[in-house]
Write a protein that holds these residues in place. Structure first.
Motif, PDB file in Angstrom:
ATOM      1  N   VAL A 169       0.868  -1.187   0.000  1.00 40.10           N
ATOM      2  CA  VAL A 169       0.000   0.000   0.000  1.00 40.10           C
ATOM      3  C   VAL A 169       0.902   1.233   0.000  1.00 40.10           C
ATOM      4  O   VAL A 169       2.094   1.147   0.306  1.00 40.10           O
ATOM      5  N   PRO A 170       0.368   2.402  -0.349  1.00 41.74           N
ATOM      6  CA  PRO A 170       1.203   3.615  -0.383  1.00 41.74           C
ATOM      7  C   PRO A 170       1.875   3.910   0.960  1.00 41.74           C
ATOM      8  O   PRO A 170       1.305   3.669   2.024  1.00 41.74           O
ATOM      9  N   THR A 171       3.071   4.450   0.870  1.00 38.54           N
ATOM     10  CA  THR A 171       3.894   4.724   2.045  1.00 38.54           C
ATOM     11  C   THR A 171       3.896   6.219   2.339  1.00 38.54           C
ATOM     12  O   THR A 171       4.224   7.038   1.475  1.00 38.54           O
ATOM     13  N   GLN A 250       7.188  -3.332  -7.267  1.00 42.75           N
ATOM     14  CA  GLN A 250       6.442  -2.117  -7.615  1.00 42.75           C
ATOM     15  C   GLN A 250       7.211  -0.864  -7.200  1.00 42.75           C
ATOM     16  O   GLN A 250       7.796  -0.805  -6.121  1.00 42.75           O
ATOM     17  N   ARG A 251       7.174   0.118  -8.096  1.00 42.09           N
ATOM     18  CA  ARG A 251       7.815   1.407  -7.852  1.00 42.09           C
ATOM     19  C   ARG A 251       6.886   2.532  -8.300  1.00 42.09           C
ATOM     20  O   ARG A 251       5.930   2.325  -9.030  1.00 42.09           O
ATOM     21  N   ASP A 252       7.229   3.734  -7.865  1.00 40.20           N
ATOM     22  CA  ASP A 252       6.495   4.949  -8.217  1.00 40.20           C
ATOM     23  C   ASP A 252       7.406   5.787  -9.101  1.00 40.20           C
ATOM     24  O   ASP A 252       8.472   6.226  -8.667  1.00 40.20           O
ATOM     25  N   VAL A 276       8.885  17.147   6.007  1.00 39.91           N
ATOM     26  CA  VAL A 276       9.360  16.297   4.919  1.00 39.91           C
ATOM     27  C   VAL A 276       8.164  15.939   4.040  1.00 39.91           C
ATOM     28  O   VAL A 276       7.029  15.828   4.523  1.00 39.91           O
ATOM     29  N   PHE A 277       8.439  15.769   2.746  1.00 45.26           N
ATOM     30  CA  PHE A 277       7.368  15.499   1.784  1.00 45.26           C
ATOM     31  C   PHE A 277       7.774  14.411   0.800  1.00 45.26           C
ATOM     32  O   PHE A 277       8.868  14.471   0.222  1.00 45.26           O
ATOM     33  N   ASN A 278       6.892  13.438   0.618  1.00 47.51           N
ATOM     34  CA  ASN A 278       7.051  12.513  -0.498  1.00 47.51           C
ATOM     35  C   ASN A 278       6.758  13.257  -1.796  1.00 47.51           C
ATOM     36  O   ASN A 278       5.788  14.022  -1.875  1.00 47.51           O
ATOM     37  N   VAL A 279       7.572  13.002  -2.814  1.00 43.43           N
ATOM     38  CA  VAL A 279       7.297  13.557  -4.139  1.00 43.43           C
ATOM     39  C   VAL A 279       7.317  12.400  -5.139  1.00 43.43           C
ATOM     40  O   VAL A 279       8.373  11.888  -5.497  1.00 43.43           O
ATOM     41  N   GLY A 280       6.128  11.974  -5.541  1.00 51.39           N
ATOM     42  CA  GLY A 280       5.980  10.888  -6.495  1.00 51.39           C
ATOM     43  C   GLY A 280       4.731  11.112  -7.318  1.00 51.39           C
ATOM     44  O   GLY A 280       4.112  12.181  -7.260  1.00 51.39           O
ATOM     45  N   SER A 281       4.356  10.096  -8.073  1.00 44.04           N
ATOM     46  CA  SER A 281       3.122  10.181  -8.859  1.00 44.04           C
ATOM     47  C   SER A 281       1.932   9.640  -8.091  1.00 44.04           C
ATOM     48  O   SER A 281       0.787   9.936  -8.424  1.00 44.04           O
ATOM     49  N   GLY A 282       2.216   8.823  -7.056  1.00 44.46           N
ATOM     50  CA  GLY A 282       1.147   8.161  -6.326  1.00 44.46           C
ATOM     51  C   GLY A 282       0.629   6.920  -7.025  1.00 44.46           C
ATOM     52  O   GLY A 282      -0.330   6.294  -6.562  1.00 44.46           O
ATOM     53  N   ASN A 283       1.275   6.531  -8.138  1.00 45.79           N
ATOM     54  CA  ASN A 283       0.852   5.358  -8.911  1.00 45.79           C
ATOM     55  C   ASN A 283       1.895   4.259  -8.832  1.00 45.79           C
ATOM     56  O   ASN A 283       3.098   4.524  -8.825  1.00 45.79           O
ATOM     57  N   VAL A 319       5.715   2.653  -2.902  1.00 48.12           N
ATOM     58  CA  VAL A 319       4.976   3.624  -3.709  1.00 48.12           C
ATOM     59  C   VAL A 319       4.585   4.789  -2.807  1.00 48.12           C
ATOM     60  O   VAL A 319       4.261   4.595  -1.627  1.00 48.12           O
ATOM     61  N   ALA A 320       4.597   6.000  -3.348  1.00 48.72           N
ATOM     62  CA  ALA A 320       4.398   7.200  -2.534  1.00 48.72           C
ATOM     63  C   ALA A 320       2.941   7.443  -2.179  1.00 48.72           C
ATOM     64  O   ALA A 320       2.063   7.379  -3.042  1.00 48.72           O
TER      65      ALA A 320
END
Length: 371
Positions: A169-171, A250-252, A276-283, A319-320
């Motif tokens: 699941v998203p982290t 799986q990766r983002d 702190v902030f995750n920066v990804g696509s969320g996919n 995954v983000a």
């Protein structure tokens, strides 16, 4: 009125896009970069993609004199300078620790003497180790590191106490770090040092945890760069992409345009200080799916080579969860994977791509870093 902003490592892939966006917003941009041969090639010249309006200070972030020169008249700093690569970090331990940890310390000592209004530091999803997982009872737990015996038997998935596979699941940012490589340790050190000194000396600081970044200008001849660029380099040279494990990890994957915009938003958002902030696509995408997508976009009918091997320091799924960046920064990914790949493929004919993946793999195997 525009500001004067410094980007350490700003002649590289991500930094150059950030420079473009800052210039477009009316700021003046200075870059401190050592033009590393592994990234920029043997001639180490100013890259053609770096806009003429960018002031380039050639120097090493570990050199106090170069850092002080680069900081003259600067309002704020983006700290992107780093040695990048999980596998290589596991045998070039001193080099990675020196560039990433010591380089950050030198920059921060200069900022203690000459504070700026904002500091934004590039961190990495690698600090999480495994991502978050859902058990059969619905509870969400952090993934535990896989053991060597499990990996030797090619049992790739994480399982619960009864041997049932866990669902990734998203982290989110509150996951406890699990530092499984020298690179991950050094990025966590960069992040923590910046936030710590920022708080102590009144420099509002934000850390951006980048997921798998892709796009034009990535160093295709660097076998330790992003996996998507590595696949493109293999295809350009008529070779099959080499995929560790079974390719279903799986990766983002997030466009460099979105990464640069998130960095800009962090600087411009007062509430981002100290966070702190995750920066990804969320996919979520499997590595095998990405290899197939790159091949199709390039018109290459070459099946990937699934090695069935594990590389020390790698994780299974991550995954983000980008909810925090959405809420605080107003960040929303804008580049779809299809459009990002099309842009990358359009750029590839102008790129230099020396395929060094095979020799990098041999080096890892020689050192016992693949299973």
């Amino acid at each position: 009125m525009g500001k004067t902003l410094l980007i350490t490592g700003g002649a590289g892939f991500i930094g150059s896009y950030l420079a473009d966006q800052l210039l477009e917003a009316g700021h003046r941009v200075r870059v401190l970069d050592n033009l590393s041969p592994q990234v920029h090639g043997g001639d180490c010249e100013r890259p053609a993609y770096l806009t003429d309006d960018v002031e380039l200070v050639r120097g090493d972030v570990r050199d106090p004199d170069a850092v002080q020169k680069a900081l003259e008249g600067v309002d704020g700093v983006y700290h992107l300078a780093a040695a990048v690569g999980v596998g290589q970090s596991m045998y070039q331990v001193a080099e990675y620790t020196s560039i990433n940890n010591l380089g950050t310390a030198v920059l921060l000592e200069a900022l203690i003497e000459k504070p700026v209004e904002r500091l934004v530091v590039a961190s990495s999803m690698s600090i999480y180790g495994e991502g978050m997982y859902r058990r059969g009872d619905g509870s969400v737990v952090p993934g535990m590191r896989r053991g060597r015996e499990q990996l030797k038997q090619a049992r790739w998935e994480l399982v619960d106490g009864e041997g049932r596979a866990l669902e990734p699941v998203p982290t989110a940012e509150d996951k406890q770090p699990d530092l499984s490589s020298v690179y991950a340790l050094s990025k966590y050190d960069q992040e923590r040092l910046c936030l710590m000194i920022g708080e102590a000396y009144g420099i509002p600081t934000s850390a951006m945890r980048f997921f798998n970044v892709y796009g034009p200008r990535q160093a295709l001849s660097n076998p330790y760069t992003g996996v998507l660029a590595i696949f493109a380099s293999r295809f350009l040279n008529g070779n099959a992409p080499m995929i560790f494990e079974d390719g279903l990890q799986q990766r983002d994957f997030v466009s460099v345009h979105d990464i640069a915009r998130a960095c800009r938003l962090a600087y411009d958002t007062p509430a981002a200080a100290g966070q702190v902030f995750n920066v990804g696509s969320g996919n979520a995408y499997t590595v095998r799916e990405i290899a197939d997508r790159v091949g199709q976009a390039m018109g290459k009918d070459i099946a990937p080579e699934i090695t069935g091997k594990y590389r020390v320091g790698d994780i299974r799924h991550c995954v983000a969860d980008i909810g925090h960046a959405r809420e605080v920064l107003g960040f929303e990914p804008q580049v779809r994977i299809e459009d990002g790949l099309a842009e990358l493929v359009e750029w590839l004919p102008s790129a230099v791509a020396v395929d060094r993946v095979g020799e990098a793999g041999q080096e890892l195997a020689r050192r016992g870093l693949t299973i």
